[in-house]
Design a protein around this motif. Structure first.
Motif, PDB file in Angstrom:
ATOM      1  N   LEU A 171       1.345  -1.084  -0.214  1.00 62.56           N
ATOM      2  CA  LEU A 171      -0.220  -0.303   0.271  1.00 62.56           C
ATOM      3  C   LEU A 171       1.106   1.236   0.102  1.00 62.56           C
ATOM      4  O   LEU A 171       1.748   1.191   0.592  1.00 62.56           O
ATOM      5  CB  LEU A 171      -0.793   0.223   1.798  1.00 62.56           C
ATOM      6  CG  LEU A 171      -1.364  -1.310   1.178  1.00 62.56           C
ATOM      7  CD1 LEU A 171      -2.382  -0.999   2.858  1.00 62.56           C
ATOM      8  CD2 LEU A 171      -2.855  -0.458   0.385  1.00 62.56           C
ATOM      9  N   PRO A 172       0.852   2.668  -0.889  1.00 62.97           N
ATOM     10  CA  PRO A 172       1.065   3.722  -1.185  1.00 62.97           C
ATOM     11  C   PRO A 172       1.629   4.021   0.705  1.00 62.97           C
ATOM     12  O   PRO A 172       0.010   3.999   0.988  1.00 62.97           O
ATOM     13  CB  PRO A 172       0.689   4.432  -2.396  1.00 62.97           C
ATOM     14  CG  PRO A 172       0.334   3.329  -2.888  1.00 62.97           C
ATOM     15  CD  PRO A 172      -0.415   1.992  -2.303  1.00 62.97           C
ATOM     16  N   GLY A 173       2.426   4.192   1.000  1.00 58.84           N
ATOM     17  CA  GLY A 173       2.295   5.509   1.707  1.00 58.84           C
ATOM     18  C   GLY A 173       2.347   4.844   3.110  1.00 58.84           C
ATOM     19  O   GLY A 173       2.738   5.186   4.390  1.00 58.84           O
ATOM     20  N   VAL A 174       1.805   3.527   2.817  1.00 55.17           N
ATOM     21  CA  VAL A 174       1.809   2.698   4.378  1.00 55.17           C
ATOM     22  C   VAL A 174       3.043   1.544   4.432  1.00 55.17           C
ATOM     23  O   VAL A 174       2.913   1.694   4.143  1.00 55.17           O
ATOM     24  CB  VAL A 174       0.132   1.870   4.191  1.00 55.17           C
ATOM     25  CG1 VAL A 174       0.521   0.944   5.054  1.00 55.17           C
ATOM     26  CG2 VAL A 174      -0.216   3.268   3.901  1.00 55.17           C
ATOM     27  N   ALA A 175       2.958   1.834   5.656  1.00 51.63           N
ATOM     28  CA  ALA A 175       4.911   1.046   6.390  1.00 51.63           C
ATOM     29  C   ALA A 175       3.908  -0.425   6.958  1.00 51.63           C
ATOM     30  O   ALA A 175       3.314  -0.456   7.885  1.00 51.63           O
ATOM     31  CB  ALA A 175       5.240   1.459   8.085  1.00 51.63           C
ATOM     32  N   GLY A 176       4.055  -1.091   6.664  1.00 49.59           N
ATOM     33  CA  GLY A 176       4.053  -2.717   6.823  1.00 49.59           C
ATOM     34  C   GLY A 176       2.433  -2.845   6.209  1.00 49.59           C
ATOM     35  O   GLY A 176       2.501  -2.509   5.006  1.00 49.59           O
ATOM     36  N   VAL A 177       1.569  -3.990   6.621  1.00 49.40           N
ATOM     37  CA  VAL A 177       0.496  -4.994   6.261  1.00 49.40           C
ATOM     38  C   VAL A 177      -0.398  -4.413   7.361  1.00 49.40           C
ATOM     39  O   VAL A 177      -0.296  -4.326   8.694  1.00 49.40           O
ATOM     40  CB  VAL A 177       0.554  -6.763   6.287  1.00 49.40           C
ATOM     41  CG1 VAL A 177      -0.775  -7.666   5.362  1.00 49.40           C
ATOM     42  CG2 VAL A 177       1.821  -7.221   5.165  1.00 49.40           C
ATOM     43  N   PRO A 178      -1.734  -3.640   6.746  1.00 50.50           N
ATOM     44  CA  PRO A 178      -2.521  -3.794   7.498  1.00 50.50           C
ATOM     45  C   PRO A 178      -3.519  -5.311   7.944  1.00 50.50           C
ATOM     46  O   PRO A 178      -3.439  -6.091   7.232  1.00 50.50           O
ATOM     47  CB  PRO A 178      -3.873  -2.970   6.197  1.00 50.50           C
ATOM     48  CG  PRO A 178      -3.649  -3.669   5.633  1.00 50.50           C
ATOM     49  CD  PRO A 178      -1.114  -3.766   5.246  1.00 50.50           C
ATOM     50  N   ARG A 179      -3.525  -4.969   9.515  1.00 52.17           N
ATOM     51  CA  ARG A 179      -4.445  -5.970   9.832  1.00 52.17           C
ATOM     52  C   ARG A 179      -5.693  -6.772   9.953  1.00 52.17           C
ATOM     53  O   ARG A 179      -5.987  -7.336  10.254  1.00 52.17           O
ATOM     54  CB  ARG A 179      -4.280  -6.186  11.400  1.00 52.17           C
ATOM     55  CG  ARG A 179      -2.658  -6.107  11.548  1.00 52.17           C
ATOM     56  CD  ARG A 179      -2.000  -6.546  13.578  1.00 52.17           C
ATOM     57  NE  ARG A 179      -0.827  -6.948  13.303  1.00 52.17           N
ATOM     58  CZ  ARG A 179      -0.370  -7.464  14.887  1.00 52.17           C
ATOM     59  NH1 ARG A 179      -0.963  -7.452  15.307  1.00 52.17           N
ATOM     60  NH2 ARG A 179       1.044  -7.377  14.871  1.00 52.17           N
ATOM     61  N   TYR A 180      -6.225  -5.500   9.264  1.00 50.60           N
ATOM     62  CA  TYR A 180      -7.510  -5.158   8.707  1.00 50.60           C
ATOM     63  C   TYR A 180      -7.674  -4.834   7.479  1.00 50.60           C
ATOM     64  O   TYR A 180      -7.426  -3.415   8.018  1.00 50.60           O
ATOM     65  CB  TYR A 180      -9.013  -5.477   9.747  1.00 50.60           C
ATOM     66  CG  TYR A 180     -10.677  -5.279  10.162  1.00 50.60           C
ATOM     67  CD1 TYR A 180     -10.418  -6.855  10.378  1.00 50.60           C
ATOM     68  CD2 TYR A 180     -10.808  -4.321   8.802  1.00 50.60           C
ATOM     69  CE1 TYR A 180     -12.003  -7.156  10.351  1.00 50.60           C
ATOM     70  CE2 TYR A 180     -12.171  -5.281   8.696  1.00 50.60           C
ATOM     71  CZ  TYR A 180     -12.579  -6.238   9.281  1.00 50.60           C
ATOM     72  OH  TYR A 180     -14.081  -6.726   9.304  1.00 50.60           O
ATOM     73  N   ARG A 181      -8.472  -5.007   6.342  1.00 48.48           N
ATOM     74  CA  ARG A 181      -9.107  -3.963   5.328  1.00 48.48           C
ATOM     75  C   ARG A 181     -10.147  -3.947   5.497  1.00 48.48           C
ATOM     76  O   ARG A 181     -10.872  -3.888   6.159  1.00 48.48           O
ATOM     77  CB  ARG A 181      -8.945  -5.377   3.776  1.00 48.48           C
ATOM     78  CG  ARG A 181      -8.951  -4.593   2.913  1.00 48.48           C
ATOM     79  CD  ARG A 181      -9.759  -5.293   1.529  1.00 48.48           C
ATOM     80  NE  ARG A 181     -11.807  -5.441   1.874  1.00 48.48           N
ATOM     81  CZ  ARG A 181     -11.602  -4.830   1.291  1.00 48.48           C
ATOM     82  NH1 ARG A 181     -11.723  -3.285   0.716  1.00 48.48           N
ATOM     83  NH2 ARG A 181     -13.088  -4.321   1.420  1.00 48.48           N
ATOM     84  N   THR A 182      -9.963  -1.953   5.338  1.00 43.13           N
ATOM     85  CA  THR A 182     -10.738  -1.229   5.434  1.00 43.13           C
ATOM     86  C   THR A 182     -11.561  -0.865   4.217  1.00 43.13           C
ATOM     87  O   THR A 182     -11.171  -0.894   2.767  1.00 43.13           O
ATOM     88  CB  THR A 182     -10.332  -0.210   6.110  1.00 43.13           C
ATOM     89  OG1 THR A 182      -9.252   0.252   5.537  1.00 43.13           O
ATOM     90  CG2 THR A 182     -10.304  -0.456   7.370  1.00 43.13           C
ATOM     91  N   PRO A 183     -12.439  -0.058   3.509  1.00 42.02           N
ATOM     92  CA  PRO A 183     -12.946  -0.087   1.963  1.00 42.02           C
ATOM     93  C   PRO A 183     -12.120   1.119   1.303  1.00 42.02           C
ATOM     94  O   PRO A 183     -12.735   1.014   0.389  1.00 42.02           O
ATOM     95  CB  PRO A 183     -14.344   0.988   2.905  1.00 42.02           C
ATOM     96  CG  PRO A 183     -14.726   0.472   4.495  1.00 42.02           C
ATOM     97  CD  PRO A 183     -13.255   0.542   5.007  1.00 42.02           C
ATOM     98  N   ASP A 184     -11.269   1.581   1.922  1.00 42.22           N
ATOM     99  CA  ASP A 184      -9.938   2.518   1.028  1.00 42.22           C
ATOM    100  C   ASP A 184      -8.806   1.474   0.795  1.00 42.22           C
ATOM    101  O   ASP A 184      -8.590   2.374  -0.031  1.00 42.22           O
ATOM    102  CB  ASP A 184      -9.665   3.229   2.081  1.00 42.22           C
ATOM    103  CG  ASP A 184      -9.057   2.452   3.588  1.00 42.22           C
ATOM    104  OD1 ASP A 184      -9.508   2.318   4.341  1.00 42.22           O
ATOM    105  OD2 ASP A 184      -7.583   3.085   3.110  1.00 42.22           O
TER     106      ASP A 184
END
Length: 302
Positions: A186-199
């Motif tokens: 994901l651009p501008g995001v460090a690491g991996v999200p733990r929960y996918r949000t609508p964005d």
């Protein structure tokens, strides 16, 4: 020998007296004594091993020395080698989606996974038919670090309060493929999200499995959720779903559900991938840690 294994005593009368399965003093796991994986097991031994795996979820074999052919031959008594879908990469997948029968889990010799800490997860959770189990064979082990902890997902579910069980029974969970996320950060995001949000655009392909899974052999229910992999509850408000998943993760990672294994050279650990998570502590990259893993095919969770 546990109560259920004691029932096998008549069948075990024909096997060597040194063959024993001793439960660990932990939330899961048993040690198999008097057994060499290079030798063809008799039917009573195989039945005892399969029964013990169903009950204890982890079997530890000490002092083993199989070559690759013997390692594969032993695992064939428990099923066929896991083959991932070509569009769902897993550990060891080549650019065409194929994975080797034996995966080198190592920080040397072109192995995989390096020396970093690994969060608790179930192998191949994001595939349509996750593996039923894995066997990991230790060839070189560092003096400190690199320990593996398994978590008992059956006990984690059974320890939930009744309102929480009613809330989560019947929910479907998407566990997104972490190898695809590495290809599409994901651009501008460090690491991996733990929960996918609508964005966040969902990774494809994806598959939904029950958040509360029924074990295909024992019929017991379990909490089928990893510690940190990107997930999403189908049909749930994102903020409500994220809060629920965070609460369940904190619950299942409690030490009372865990067993930590300090590896020795010659260990083979066979674990039920349908009822456990496993994690790894970090270790010094200047040391060598080399193991070989074989995973077994499974079925679609229900």
């Amino acid at each position: 020998m546990s109560a259920s294994l004691a029932e096998l005593a008549p069948r075990l009368a024909t096997v060597p007296a040194s063959f024993r399965i001793v439960p660990l003093d932990a939330a899961l796991g048993a040690v198999v004594e008097g057994f060499d994986v290079r030798n063809a097991p008799v039917g009573a031994q195989l039945w005892a091993l399969k029964t013990a795996l169903r009950e204890h979820h982890i079997l530890v074999f000490r002092g083993q020395q199989p070559d690759d052919a013997a390692f594969l031959d032993f695992t064939s008594h428990f099923g066929t080698v896991f083959a991932p879908p070509r569009n769902a990469p897993v550990l060891g997948s080549d650019p065409y989606g194929a994975a080797p029968d034996i995966v080198l889990v190592s920080n040397v010799d072109d192995g995989l996974l390096g020396n970093a800490e690994l969060t608790a997860h179930a192998d191949h959770h994001w595939t349509p038919q996750p593996s039923s189990g894995s066997l990991l064979y230790a060839l070189e082990i560092p003096a400190t670090g690199g320990d593996t902890t398994w978590f008992n997902l059956v006990k984690a579910y059974e320890a939930l309060d009744e309102p929480t069980r009613r809330e989560i029974d019947g929910l479907q969970l998407i566990t997104y493929n972490p190898f695809l996320r590495r290809r599409h950060p994901l651009p501008g995001v460090a690491g991996v999200p733990r929960y996918r949000t609508p964005d966040i655009e969902p990774l494809t392909p994806w598959v939904a499995h029950p958040l509360v899974r029924t074990h295909p052999d024992s019929g017991k229910r379990l909490l089928y959720l990893g510690e940190a992999t990107e997930v999403e509850i189908v049909g749930y408000d994102a903020s409500r779903g994220a809060a629920l998943i965070a609460r369940l993760r904190a619950h299942l990672l409690q030490p009372r559900f865990a067993y930590t294994h300090r590896w020795q050279v010659g260990d083979i650990v066979y674990w039920d991938n349908q009822a456990t998570l496993h994690s790894r502590t970090a270790f010094d990259p200047a040391t060598r840690r080399r193991l070989k893993r074989i995973s077994l095919s499974g079925s679609r969770p229900f």
